[in-house]
Design an enzyme around this catalytic site. Structure first.
Site, short mmCIF file in Angstrom:
data_model
loop_
_atom_site.label_atom_id
_atom_site.label_comp_id
_atom_site.label_asym_id
_atom_site.label_seq_id
_atom_site.Cartn_x
_atom_site.Cartn_y
_atom_site.Cartn_z
N ASN A 166 -10.90 31.70 33.05
CA ASN A 166 -11.54 31.94 31.45
C ASN A 166 -12.75 32.51 31.58
O ASN A 166 -13.20 32.80 30.41
CB ASN A 166 -11.95 30.40 31.11
CG ASN A 166 -10.69 29.50 30.64
OD1 ASN A 166 -10.41 28.34 30.91
ND2 ASN A 166 -9.60 30.38 30.19
N ASP A 212 -4.86 22.53 25.89
CA ASP A 212 -4.60 23.78 25.47
C ASP A 212 -4.47 23.83 23.97
O ASP A 212 -3.98 22.92 23.31
CB ASP A 212 -3.53 24.50 26.22
CG ASP A 212 -3.44 25.94 26.35
OD1 ASP A 212 -4.58 26.75 25.80
OD2 ASP A 212 -2.40 26.61 26.38
C1 IPE Z 1 -5.57 26.72 30.82
O1 IPE Z 1 -5.57 27.19 29.43
C2 IPE Z 1 -7.02 26.21 31.16
C3 IPE Z 1 -7.63 25.21 30.25
C4 IPE Z 1 -7.04 24.43 29.42
C5 IPE Z 1 -9.18 25.04 30.20
P1 IPE Z 1 -5.48 28.80 29.30
O2 IPE Z 1 -5.13 29.12 27.83
O3 IPE Z 1 -6.83 29.41 29.94
O4 IPE Z 1 -3.98 29.08 29.99
P2 IPE Z 1 -3.07 30.28 29.94
O5 IPE Z 1 -3.99 31.55 29.84
O6 IPE Z 1 -2.41 30.23 28.43
O7 IPE Z 1 -2.16 30.13 30.88
C1 IPE Z 2 -8.00 25.80 25.60
O1 IPE Z 2 -7.74 26.27 24.44
C2 IPE Z 2 -9.23 25.49 26.00
C3 IPE Z 2 -9.76 26.37 27.02
C4 IPE Z 2 -9.18 27.14 27.72
C5 IPE Z 2 -11.17 26.52 27.29
P1 IPE Z 2 -7.64 27.84 24.34
O2 IPE Z 2 -8.66 28.48 23.90
O3 IPE Z 2 -6.82 28.43 25.53
O4 IPE Z 2 -6.44 27.81 23.14
P2 IPE Z 2 -5.21 28.79 22.74
O5 IPE Z 2 -4.37 28.88 24.05
O6 IPE Z 2 -5.88 30.31 22.68
O7 IPE Z 2 -4.69 28.50 21.60
MG MG Z 3 -4.84 28.66 25.85
#
Ligand code: IPE
Ligand code: IPE
Ligand code: MG
Length: 240
Positions: free
Chosen positions: A74, A26
């Protein structure tokens, strides 16, 4: 400072190495935004980190690496980001094919395959077939949700003879039934939640959260997580 309050030097592999490490990758978006760049740049930088982690797992003796690449939730993100992520995943598989074959690492996907674009589904199936015989494993969760997995497993479970309808039987209905539960779950970017990751499998996993954003996650951060794991007392409900 890591969330568990431990500050390992990160220099050497700790004595007790987790067999299976699962990572919630993340923070790509925050990393990009902090640099005034589009979110996709963050995902691209994150893909590079993933490549590095594969090497560190080998080096440290971690047998199985599972990474959360794209959740069932996502899909709610803007179309351009979703399309960009699917393309990036396809490119990553193409680029890593040689490495996986050379290093003898088995690739497999967990998640709802039917949700993915056809060409990506084919690439995944081909790579799974090509690497099927290898012992070390690289498991990628795409269009994955812990609840979706439990619901999908429940459909199969219902068809089992009554004598097999126990925890073991349920585990056999999961996406990758032969993969042991993760010993250690690492989450980057500081969020203290599972976000629907491996809900069944994480029942007794050790959790480690670091504030480091995924694209910045380095070798020292990885070894700090392993050191924290080595210091944990895994009682599994029993006595020490
Ligand atoms: C979890 O991250 C999913 C992945 C790392 C693929 P998210 O960014 O989607 O999770 P939330 O929204 O912070 O819970
Ligand atoms: C994690 O990074 C990757 C995916 C969920 C695909 P994020 O895109 O969730 O990054 P943040 O949490 O917005 O920083
Ligand atoms: Mg995230």
């Amino acid at each position: 400072m890591t969330r568990d309050g431990k500050n390992g030097s990160g220099a050497a592999a700790p004595a007790r190495v987790p067999r299976h490490v699962a990572i919630i990758m993340d923070g790509n978006g925050r990393w990009a935004i902090a640099r005034g760049q589009p979110r996709l740049k963050g995902h691209m930088a994150g893909a590079k980190t993933l490549e590095n982690v594969l090497g560190w797992c080998k080096e440290a003796g971690v047998e199985i690496l599972t990474v959360y690449a794209f959740s069932t939730e996502n899909w709610k993100r803007p179309k351009a980001e979703v399309t960009g992520l699917m393309k990036l995943l396809g490119a990553l598989l193409r680029e890593k094919r040689r490495l996986l074959l050379r290093e003898r690492i088995r690739f497999r996907m967990i998640g709802r395959r039917g949700d993915l674009p056809e060409p990506l589904q084919r690439k995944i199936a081909d790579l799974e077939a090509e690497t099927a015989g290898f012992e070390h494993q690289f498991v990628v969760a795409i269009s994955y949700g812990g609840r979706a997995e439990i619901v999908d497993a429940a459909q199969k479970f219902a068809a089992l003879p009554e004598s097999e309808r126990d925890e073991r039987g349920f585990t056999a209905c999961l996406y990758a039934p032969d993969v042991p539960d993760p010993d250690l779950v690492i989450r980057t970017s500081g969020e203290m939640r599972l976000s629907n990751f491996l809900l069944w499998e994480c029942a007794y996993s050790e959790l480690y959260v670091t504030d480091v954003l995924w694209p910045d996650f380095g070798r020292d951060d990885f070894y700090k997580a392993l050191a924290a794991y080595a210091s944990r007392d895994r009682r599994m409900g029993g006595h020490a």
